[in-house]
Design a protein around this motif. Sequence first.
Motif, PDB file in Angstrom:
ATOM      1  N   GLY A  14      -0.201  43.248  -7.044  1.00 51.06           N
ATOM      2  CA  GLY A  14      -0.449  42.165  -7.997  1.00 51.06           C
ATOM      3  C   GLY A  14      -0.238  40.768  -7.458  1.00 51.06           C
ATOM      4  N   ARG A  15       0.051  40.641  -6.179  1.00 51.44           N
ATOM      5  CA  ARG A  15       0.284  39.310  -5.597  1.00 51.44           C
ATOM      6  C   ARG A  15      -1.013  38.480  -5.612  1.00 51.44           C
ATOM      7  NH1 ARG A  15       3.308  41.667  -0.195  1.00 51.44           N
ATOM      8  NH2 ARG A  15       5.035  42.692  -1.314  1.00 51.44           N
ATOM      9  N   GLY A  16      -0.866  37.231  -6.015  1.00 55.66           N
ATOM     10  CA  GLY A  16      -1.965  36.283  -5.865  1.00 55.66           C
ATOM     11  C   GLY A  16      -3.081  36.380  -6.881  1.00 55.66           C
ATOM     12  N   HIS A  17      -2.913  37.149  -7.946  1.00 55.60           N
ATOM     13  CA  HIS A  17      -4.003  37.275  -8.918  1.00 55.60           C
ATOM     14  C   HIS A  17      -4.273  35.957  -9.639  1.00 55.60           C
ATOM     15  CE1 HIS A  17      -3.987  41.959  -9.328  1.00 55.60           C
ATOM     16  NE2 HIS A  17      -3.854  41.560  -8.076  1.00 55.60           N
ATOM     17  N   TRP A  18      -3.207  35.236  -9.994  1.00 49.90           N
ATOM     18  CA  TRP A  18      -3.435  33.939 -10.635  1.00 49.90           C
ATOM     19  C   TRP A  18      -4.150  32.991  -9.681  1.00 49.90           C
ATOM     20  CZ3 TRP A  18      -1.728  29.064  -9.157  1.00 49.90           C
ATOM     21  CH2 TRP A  18      -2.101  28.026 -10.037  1.00 49.90           C
ATOM     22  N   LEU A  19      -3.746  32.975  -8.416  1.00 50.25           N
ATOM     23  CA  LEU A  19      -4.364  32.095  -7.417  1.00 50.25           C
ATOM     24  C   LEU A  19      -5.852  32.403  -7.279  1.00 50.25           C
ATOM     25  CD1 LEU A  19      -4.313  30.018  -5.119  1.00 50.25           C
ATOM     26  CD2 LEU A  19      -3.492  31.823  -3.595  1.00 50.25           C
ATOM     27  N   ALA A  20      -6.205  33.684  -7.196  1.00 50.31           N
ATOM     28  CA  ALA A  20      -7.618  34.069  -7.057  1.00 50.31           C
ATOM     29  C   ALA A  20      -8.421  33.589  -8.258  1.00 50.31           C
ATOM     30  CB  ALA A  20      -7.729  35.586  -6.904  1.00 50.31           C
ATOM     31  N   ALA A  21      -7.871  33.786  -9.471  1.00 52.41           N
ATOM     32  CA  ALA A  21      -8.571  33.357 -10.689  1.00 52.41           C
ATOM     33  C   ALA A  21      -8.719  31.837 -10.723  1.00 52.41           C
ATOM     34  CB  ALA A  21      -7.824  33.849 -11.925  1.00 52.41           C
ATOM     35  N   ALA A  22      -7.658  31.122 -10.305  1.00 52.18           N
ATOM     36  CA  ALA A  22      -7.696  29.653 -10.308  1.00 52.18           C
ATOM     37  C   ALA A  22      -8.727  29.123  -9.314  1.00 52.18           C
ATOM     38  CB  ALA A  22      -6.304  29.100  -9.983  1.00 52.18           C
ATOM     39  N   LEU A  23      -8.852  29.772  -8.162  1.00 52.37           N
ATOM     40  CA  LEU A  23      -9.864  29.371  -7.177  1.00 52.37           C
ATOM     41  C   LEU A  23     -11.268  29.575  -7.740  1.00 52.37           C
ATOM     42  CD1 LEU A  23      -8.190  30.900  -3.995  1.00 52.37           C
ATOM     43  CD2 LEU A  23      -8.712  28.477  -4.303  1.00 52.37           C
ATOM     44  N   ALA A  24     -11.472  30.712  -8.390  1.00 53.22           N
ATOM     45  CA  ALA A  24     -12.783  31.001  -8.995  1.00 53.22           C
ATOM     46  C   ALA A  24     -13.102  29.967 -10.078  1.00 53.22           C
ATOM     47  CB  ALA A  24     -12.806  32.409  -9.559  1.00 53.22           C
ATOM     48  N   GLN A  25     -12.091  29.566 -10.859  1.00 49.88           N
ATOM     49  CA  GLN A  25     -12.283  28.554 -11.905  1.00 49.88           C
ATOM     50  C   GLN A  25     -12.709  27.207 -11.318  1.00 49.88           C
ATOM     51  OE1 GLN A  25     -12.373  30.647 -14.718  1.00 49.88           O
ATOM     52  NE2 GLN A  25     -11.261  29.049 -15.819  1.00 49.88           N
ATOM     53  N   GLU A  26     -12.300  26.973 -10.072  1.00 43.57           N
ATOM     54  CA  GLU A  26     -12.683  25.734  -9.378  1.00 43.57           C
ATOM     55  C   GLU A  26     -14.091  25.826  -8.779  1.00 43.57           C
ATOM     56  OE1 GLU A  26     -11.176  22.852  -9.089  1.00 43.57           O
ATOM     57  OE2 GLU A  26      -9.253  23.355 -10.046  1.00 43.57           O
ATOM     58  N   GLY A  27     -14.756  26.959  -9.003  1.00 44.83           N
ATOM     59  CA  GLY A  27     -16.113  27.126  -8.485  1.00 44.83           C
ATOM     60  C   GLY A  27     -16.170  27.607  -7.051  1.00 44.83           C
ATOM     61  N   ILE A  28     -15.038  28.087  -6.534  1.00 44.35           N
ATOM     62  CA  ILE A  28     -14.994  28.592  -5.159  1.00 44.35           C
ATOM     63  C   ILE A  28     -15.153  30.110  -5.198  1.00 44.35           C
ATOM     64  CG2 ILE A  28     -13.665  28.687  -3.019  1.00 44.35           C
ATOM     65  CD1 ILE A  28     -12.017  26.287  -4.106  1.00 44.35           C
ATOM     66  N   LYS A  29     -16.187  30.623  -4.602  1.00 51.17           N
ATOM     67  CA  LYS A  29     -16.393  32.073  -4.604  1.00 51.17           C
ATOM     68  C   LYS A  29     -15.254  32.736  -3.830  1.00 51.17           C
ATOM     69  CE  LYS A  29     -21.306  32.398  -5.475  1.00 51.17           C
ATOM     70  NZ  LYS A  29     -22.610  32.929  -5.024  1.00 51.17           N
ATOM     71  N   THR A  30     -14.578  33.649  -4.520  1.00 50.48           N
ATOM     72  CA  THR A  30     -13.325  34.206  -4.001  1.00 50.48           C
ATOM     73  C   THR A  30     -13.352  35.726  -4.076  1.00 50.48           C
ATOM     74  OG1 THR A  30     -12.116  32.240  -4.757  1.00 50.48           O
ATOM     75  CG2 THR A  30     -10.807  34.207  -4.325  1.00 50.48           C
ATOM     76  N   THR A  31     -12.809  36.346  -3.037  1.00 45.17           N
ATOM     77  CA  THR A  31     -12.668  37.804  -2.999  1.00 45.17           C
ATOM     78  C   THR A  31     -11.193  38.148  -2.870  1.00 45.17           C
ATOM     79  OG1 THR A  31     -14.813  38.125  -1.962  1.00 45.17           O
ATOM     80  CG2 THR A  31     -13.224  39.915  -1.714  1.00 45.17           C
ATOM     81  N   LEU A  32     -10.753  39.143  -3.631  1.00 42.66           N
ATOM     82  CA  LEU A  32      -9.399  39.657  -3.480  1.00 42.66           C
ATOM     83  C   LEU A  32      -9.485  41.100  -2.989  1.00 42.66           C
ATOM     84  CD1 LEU A  32      -6.222  39.062  -5.403  1.00 42.66           C
ATOM     85  CD2 LEU A  32      -6.965  41.444  -5.295  1.00 42.66           C
ATOM     86  N   VAL A  33      -8.867  41.360  -1.839  1.00 43.39           N
ATOM     87  CA  VAL A  33      -8.835  42.708  -1.255  1.00 43.39           C
ATOM     88  C   VAL A  33      -7.469  43.304  -1.576  1.00 43.39           C
ATOM     89  CG1 VAL A  33      -8.958  44.039   0.879  1.00 43.39           C
ATOM     90  CG2 VAL A  33     -10.435  42.050   0.574  1.00 43.39           C
ATOM     91  N   ASP A  34      -7.459  44.361  -2.396  1.00 43.68           N
ATOM     92  CA  ASP A  34      -6.205  44.977  -2.830  1.00 43.68           C
ATOM     93  C   ASP A  34      -5.894  46.199  -1.967  1.00 43.68           C
ATOM     94  OD1 ASP A  34      -4.016  45.341  -4.911  1.00 43.68           O
ATOM     95  OD2 ASP A  34      -5.016  47.286  -4.976  1.00 43.68           O
ATOM     96  N   VAL A  35      -4.754  46.158  -1.264  1.00 46.92           N
ATOM     97  CA  VAL A  35      -4.374  47.266  -0.375  1.00 46.92           C
ATOM     98  C   VAL A  35      -3.089  47.959  -0.844  1.00 46.92           C
ATOM     99  CG1 VAL A  35      -5.534  46.297   1.658  1.00 46.92           C
ATOM    100  CG2 VAL A  35      -3.149  45.672   1.204  1.00 46.92           C
ATOM    101  N   SER A  36      -2.786  47.862  -2.147  1.00 51.09           N
ATOM    102  CA  SER A  36      -1.541  48.429  -2.691  1.00 51.09           C
ATOM    103  C   SER A  36      -1.353  49.891  -2.306  1.00 51.09           C
ATOM    104  CB  SER A  36      -1.522  48.311  -4.223  1.00 51.09           C
ATOM    105  OG  SER A  36      -1.692  46.981  -4.635  1.00 51.09           O
ATOM    106  N   THR A  37      -2.424  50.678  -2.425  1.00 50.27           N
ATOM    107  CA  THR A  37      -2.301  52.127  -2.186  1.00 50.27           C
ATOM    108  C   THR A  37      -2.082  52.458  -0.711  1.00 50.27           C
ATOM    109  OG1 THR A  37      -4.708  52.338  -2.011  1.00 50.27           O
ATOM    110  CG2 THR A  37      -3.730  52.691  -4.192  1.00 50.27           C
ATOM    111  N   LYS A  38      -2.259  51.468   0.158  1.00 49.89           N
ATOM    112  CA  LYS A  38      -2.088  51.707   1.601  1.00 49.89           C
ATOM    113  C   LYS A  38      -0.671  51.395   2.071  1.00 49.89           C
ATOM    114  CE  LYS A  38      -6.429  52.487   1.410  1.00 49.89           C
ATOM    115  NZ  LYS A  38      -6.833  53.891   1.279  1.00 49.89           N
TER     116      LYS A  38
END
Length: 433
Positions: A14-38
């Motif tokens: 769950g790290r950085g989910h707010w940051l990713a959403a905030a970047l997208a809100q600024e119009g910056i195309k953003t990808t979040l790669v989740d590796v929790s299960t690894k």
Amino acid sequence: MELGNPVILISAFGRGHWLAAALAQEGIKTTLVDVSTKLGVWPSEDVEGPFGFFRNEKISESQMERLYADDPYDEVPNGFTLWLKEGPFECKGPTTKFKIEKAPLSSHIKDYLLGGANTKLSKALYKNLEAFNFEQSWLLHLAHQWAGTTYKPNAQGAQAGEAVPLFSSFLVRQATRNGLEKSLEWLATKGVEVIKPHQIVDVSFGGGKSITGLELSGEKQGLFRAEQIVWMLTSEETYFLNERLGKYFFPEGPLEPEWCWVRYRVSLQQCFERDHLPSHTLVMNDLYSPWTHENMMVLQRTTLADQFDVWMRIPTVQRFNKEYLTVRSHRMKVNLVERMSLSEPQVLSFPQEYYYTYAQLGAARFPVFGEKQSSRRGKVLYSNLQLDGPEEWPHYSWGAYFGRHEMILGQLVNWWKEKLLKEQKEKRKEQVP
């Protein structure tokens, strides 16, 4: 297949989910790669941890939205609660004002912790901490230490990290496996691309010490181009995920913390003290002894009335030592019986480290580093790389995560604006005959 977005976040738990959403809100195309299960075999309770959420005016509406996109939080009615030898100390209860007034704490310390000190006064307070004896200042040291990512002895606790706002509203939650999934789904509604790769295979580099992309395997595989990368794993987590990546980002090797938090599940029989416990209690046996092991335990309610999670901070080198974990459990039970004589505590399950190997678990979920390790933390080797995670945070509280992410957001938004401005200038040049 080549994919890409300007910004990519490598995230877990769950790290950085707010940051990713905030970047997208600024119009910056953003990808979040989740590796929790690894990163190991961790139940939801271990992913959540024992630190709760202090809500104050610094937490924004969008940050609250992110928090409630996951499992819901419930407020602890009397706030953060310490159970000292002489009795409970509640930070938002009906007796709080009386207990604070009667406590031998320095008036400067009280004002600061209650939110009454301005920036100039707080700087003076920290500059002159040695002027206060431990009895006058212990609560400030505890505010730094109990959830801190850097371990210091009790009376020096405030020399590292930041204080958590103990007297703010305090909330905790019952974490579920579905919580992370709900948060990832929320990210998708915000316009963030979410990827769960089988593996991050490799990294591509460009000139000027920059990273140009990541090679992913899985449903979406191939070289994933990125202009800015936020890496939210510790050095040890990175090596566990892929040793090659570890050597790129942390060539000095994984930084092994001196301490870590582990969780026991215990049963407590019905008794007056048990039935009056809040959902979260920090049990302190002796303020003057080290704030580690069974001397400082977090006691958290579960969904079952007779079952509690007990968290304690132990040396990392003992994580997988079954005999050591067993000895600690015996001492923990002795302490609990002293507080609740009729509770008959029984250990229902030991920490994950008791049942699994390092190859199955990897890095500790909540590492705590020694003060001499500070020179290794936060070393960035690439011009377009931002580091985040426990090695960067002052403490394990949402306020620290959000503070760090606001800083990263500001830097990335400035970069994005400069990039767009540069592109516009170049277009104008091309249009000039």
